[in-house]
Design a protein around this motif. Structure first.
Motif, PDB file in Angstrom:
ATOM      1  N   GLU A  99      47.079  77.045  46.840  1.00  0.00           N
ATOM      2  CA  GLU A  99      48.257  76.420  47.994  1.00  0.00           C
ATOM      3  C   GLU A  99      47.776  74.929  48.131  1.00  0.00           C
ATOM      4  O   GLU A  99      48.854  74.285  48.409  1.00  0.00           O
ATOM      5  CB  GLU A  99      47.990  77.357  49.376  1.00  0.00           C
ATOM      6  CG  GLU A  99      48.225  78.667  49.337  1.00  0.00           C
ATOM      7  CD  GLU A  99      47.432  79.901  48.684  1.00  0.00           C
ATOM      8  OE1 GLU A  99      46.450  79.224  48.036  1.00  0.00           O
ATOM      9  OE2 GLU A  99      47.442  81.097  48.933  1.00  0.00           O
ATOM     10  N   ILE A 114      49.355  72.891  45.467  1.00  0.00           N
ATOM     11  CA  ILE A 114      50.794  72.921  45.260  1.00  0.00           C
ATOM     12  C   ILE A 114      51.094  71.797  46.359  1.00  0.00           C
ATOM     13  O   ILE A 114      52.118  70.747  46.271  1.00  0.00           O
ATOM     14  CB  ILE A 114      51.424  74.084  45.417  1.00  0.00           C
ATOM     15  CG1 ILE A 114      51.197  74.772  44.375  1.00  0.00           C
ATOM     16  CG2 ILE A 114      53.038  73.629  45.833  1.00  0.00           C
ATOM     17  CD1 ILE A 114      51.737  76.327  44.558  1.00  0.00           C
ATOM     18  N   ALA A 115      50.401  71.881  47.743  1.00  0.00           N
ATOM     19  CA  ALA A 115      50.616  70.654  48.435  1.00  0.00           C
ATOM     20  C   ALA A 115      50.386  69.146  48.121  1.00  0.00           C
ATOM     21  O   ALA A 115      51.124  68.398  48.370  1.00  0.00           O
ATOM     22  CB  ALA A 115      49.685  71.085  49.782  1.00  0.00           C
ATOM     23  N   PRO A 130      40.639  73.607  46.264  1.00  0.00           N
ATOM     24  CA  PRO A 130      39.923  74.554  46.691  1.00  0.00           C
ATOM     25  C   PRO A 130      40.975  75.844  46.574  1.00  0.00           C
ATOM     26  O   PRO A 130      40.161  77.134  46.415  1.00  0.00           O
ATOM     27  CB  PRO A 130      39.592  74.573  48.264  1.00  0.00           C
ATOM     28  CG  PRO A 130      39.753  72.807  48.385  1.00  0.00           C
ATOM     29  CD  PRO A 130      40.517  72.341  47.540  1.00  0.00           C
ATOM     30  N   GLU A 131      42.111  75.671  46.961  1.00  0.00           N
ATOM     31  CA  GLU A 131      43.137  76.948  46.577  1.00  0.00           C
ATOM     32  C   GLU A 131      44.268  76.417  46.155  1.00  0.00           C
ATOM     33  O   GLU A 131      44.563  75.311  45.933  1.00  0.00           O
ATOM     34  CB  GLU A 131      43.486  77.508  48.023  1.00  0.00           C
ATOM     35  CG  GLU A 131      42.527  77.909  49.063  1.00  0.00           C
ATOM     36  CD  GLU A 131      42.761  77.895  50.401  1.00  0.00           C
ATOM     37  OE1 GLU A 131      44.083  77.731  50.712  1.00  0.00           O
ATOM     38  OE2 GLU A 131      41.896  78.075  51.321  1.00  0.00           O
TER      39      GLU A 131
END
Lengths: 216, 95
Positions: free
Chosen positions: A27, A30-31, A24-25
């Motif tokens: 961020e 990357i997680a 969804p993002e």
């Protein structure tokens, strides 16, 4: 036992990598990438204890793999992937606190528990927020819990002594997330695979099999 | 995917004990805990940090670029404020 855990880690690592560019993002891309790399590192350390990592990763067909059903299922939606990660991280945290009986494994456990602890915290944060979120996110999280629960016994099958602790920890998170804890059932058996594993392996192994011994 | 409620955060990393936190970038996250996790994943992947601060971007009060002349120009002509007009005696190190 070592191969069970190594295969679990590698297959889930691959599933994590499939979230890249699809989260969804950015961020979360990357997680997931970070978590996948942690799991890949764990798998490599474990394979090194039992044989040649490339042979084990790239030259076994689905029936020879020891991973559990939980990690081979497709990513589904974000809720399922997070619930699966929560279950797997909880299992790893419990397992890595046990004494494996050898120095090699003890070193891997000591290194990996820091990674698993972070995975657990990350997944828990999302399960709490989505479970106790909107009607839609709650419904998706509940569906994810219902899908994951019957697979927990198989996940813990190579270290059955940790299953009670894992079940209790997960139940506490679900309750805090306003989700209903599904009843404890076991429907699957380690080593028996769904067709999803063969599909995953086809993609993961294609390059290595087509270009034998290739390096870069 | 609707992302209209996702807040922007500024990330500060302290690289070693004794050094100040330094601004390294920004990210989107729904709340403080997730912002801290995202900062860890994005900005400390290569062992950069020992401590992270995340601050809501809208909590930062910035100077107005159009005030640049008023704010900073007056300091430009006062070179005597720079400690460059004395000789350093021999034997003084670390200055």
């Amino acid at each position: 036992m070592i191969l069970d855990l190594a295969d679990d880690a590698l297959i889930l690592s691959h599933r994590c990598s499939e979230w890249l560019t699809r989260s969804p993002e950015i961020e979360l891309d990357i997680a997931f990438g970070n978590i996948g790399l942690d799991l890949l590192g764990q798998a490599r350390s474990l394979y090194a204890l039992v044989g040649d990592e490339d042979l084990l990763a790239y030259h076994r067909d689905a029936p020879e793999w020891r991973n559990c059903t939980l990690v081979e299922l497709p990513n589904g939606d974000f809720a399922f992937s997070m619930m699966r990660l929560l279950a797997f991280a909880s299992y790893e945290c419990a397992l890595f606190r046990t004494d494996p009986g050898s120095d090699d494994l003890r070193a891997i456990y000591a290194k990996s528990i820091k990674e698993a602890t972070y995975h657990l915290e990350h997944a828990e944060a999302w399960v709490l927020r989505l479970g106790d979120g909107t009607d839609l996110s709650h419904a998706r999280m509940q569906a994810a819990a219902d899908a994951v629960w019957p697979l927990l016994t198989e996940l813990c099958s190579s270290a059955p002594e940790v299953e009670d602790a894992v079940q209790a920890q997960l139940a506490a998170v679900l309750t805090a997330a306003t989700l209903t804890v599904p009843s404890r059932t076991a429907t699957t058996q380690r080593g028996k695979h769904t067709p999803h594993l063969a599909e995953l392996l086809e993609e993961m192994q294609a390059l290595a099999r087509e270009h034998e011994g290739a390096t870069w | 995917m609707t992302v209209q409620n996702i807040q922007l955060w500024e990330v500060f990393i302290r690289s070693r004990n004794g050094l100040a936190h330094k601004h390294v970038g920004s990210l989107h996250a729904a709340d403080a805990e997730l912002a801290l996790q995202a900062a860890r994943d994005i900005y400390t992947r290569r062992g950069e940090g020992l401590s992270i601060w995340v601050v809501p971007s809208n909590a930062i009060i910035a100077s107005d670029p159009s005030d640049k002349d008023m704010m900073f120009e007056p300091a430009m002509s006062k070179i005597y404020r720079h400690p460059t007009f004395y000789d350093v005696p021999d034997g003084v190190e670390h200055l």
